[in-house]
Design an enzyme around this catalytic site. Structure first.
Site, mmCIF file in Angstrom:
data_model
loop_
_atom_site.group_PDB
_atom_site.id
_atom_site.type_symbol
_atom_site.label_atom_id
_atom_site.label_comp_id
_atom_site.label_asym_id
_atom_site.label_seq_id
_atom_site.Cartn_x
_atom_site.Cartn_y
_atom_site.Cartn_z
ATOM 1 C CG HIS A 154 -25.574 18.278 95.923
ATOM 2 N ND1 HIS A 154 -25.006 17.660 96.998
ATOM 3 C CD2 HIS A 154 -26.900 17.949 95.955
ATOM 4 C CE1 HIS A 154 -25.926 16.976 97.657
ATOM 5 N NE2 HIS A 154 -27.089 17.139 97.044
ATOM 6 C CD GLU A 174 -24.266 16.810 92.558
ATOM 7 O OE1 GLU A 174 -23.498 17.798 92.492
ATOM 8 O OE2 GLU A 174 -24.136 15.900 93.391
ATOM 9 C CG HIS A 205 -23.890 18.389 100.030
ATOM 10 N ND1 HIS A 205 -23.018 17.649 99.288
ATOM 11 C CD2 HIS A 205 -24.349 17.544 100.985
ATOM 12 C CE1 HIS A 205 -22.943 16.427 99.774
ATOM 13 N NE2 HIS A 205 -23.751 16.341 100.811
ATOM 14 C CG ASP A 258 -21.525 20.492 97.432
ATOM 15 O OD1 ASP A 258 -21.112 20.073 98.526
ATOM 16 O OD2 ASP A 258 -22.326 19.857 96.735
#
Length: 178
Positions: A33, A115, A154, A164
């Site tokens: 992400h 992330e 994602h 993303d």
């Protein structure tokens, strides 16, 4: 990199309340992400505050739209390369939302969410790619169902809803590094 008790030894722990038990012990997918809070803004503690339920909504107008949101990822890789872990890898972090991978729904049940501090159209840093490669190798070594063929963005598990890690993410270089 070393994983001990499902926590990355090299990461700073910042436990999130936004997780629960996996319905099984399967961990077979890595989802990449990106996040920046507010958008296109890097540094600061807003991401950590969001993932721990302590984001001050009055600190920025963008934050008002995040009221009541309960979201987390397993790991954040900041632009500096710093690693911050929010949820143990054997637990279900709340990162994927409505999702589908190879016909299986509820990707949170069987995935790890990482992330990258960044935005779809801005290049990620070399330190982020280096750390992502090391973390990915550690995860693959530690969890036998996770392979380099079971890594996606994602956008791949939530098409039309998520974009993303975006066009700035260098998939070829990342995959070759593994």
């Amino acid at each position: 990199m070393q994983i001990k008790n499902h926590w990355l030894v090299e990461a700073r722990a910042c436990p999130s309340p936004f997780f629960n038990e996996r319905p099984n012990n399967e961990l077979s997918l890595l989802v990449i992400h990106n996040i920046a809070l507010p958008p296109l803004t890097y540094g600061g503690r807003a991401i950590e505050q969001l993932f721990t339920g302590s984001l001050p909504l009055d600190e920025h107008p963008y934050f008002e739209g995040l009221e009541g949101i309960k979201v987390s990822a397993h790991l954040l890789i900041r632009r500096t390369g710093e690693l911050v872990q929010f949820v143990a890898f054997d637990k279900r972090a709340w990162h994927a939302g409505v999702s589908n991978y190879a016909g299986r729904v509820e990707c949170n049940d069987f995935s790890v969410g990482i992330e990258l501090e960044g935005s779809d159209n801005q290049p990620y840093t070399e330190k982020q790619y280096q750390q992502l490669t090391l973390v990915t190798k550690a995860l693959i070594d530690h969890y036998p169902l996770l392979t380099k063929d079971r890594i996606c963005g994602h956008d791949a598990i939530a098409p039309g809803r998520k974009t993303d890690p975006g066009s700035a993410f260098n998939w070829l270089s990342y995959q070759q590094s593994l």
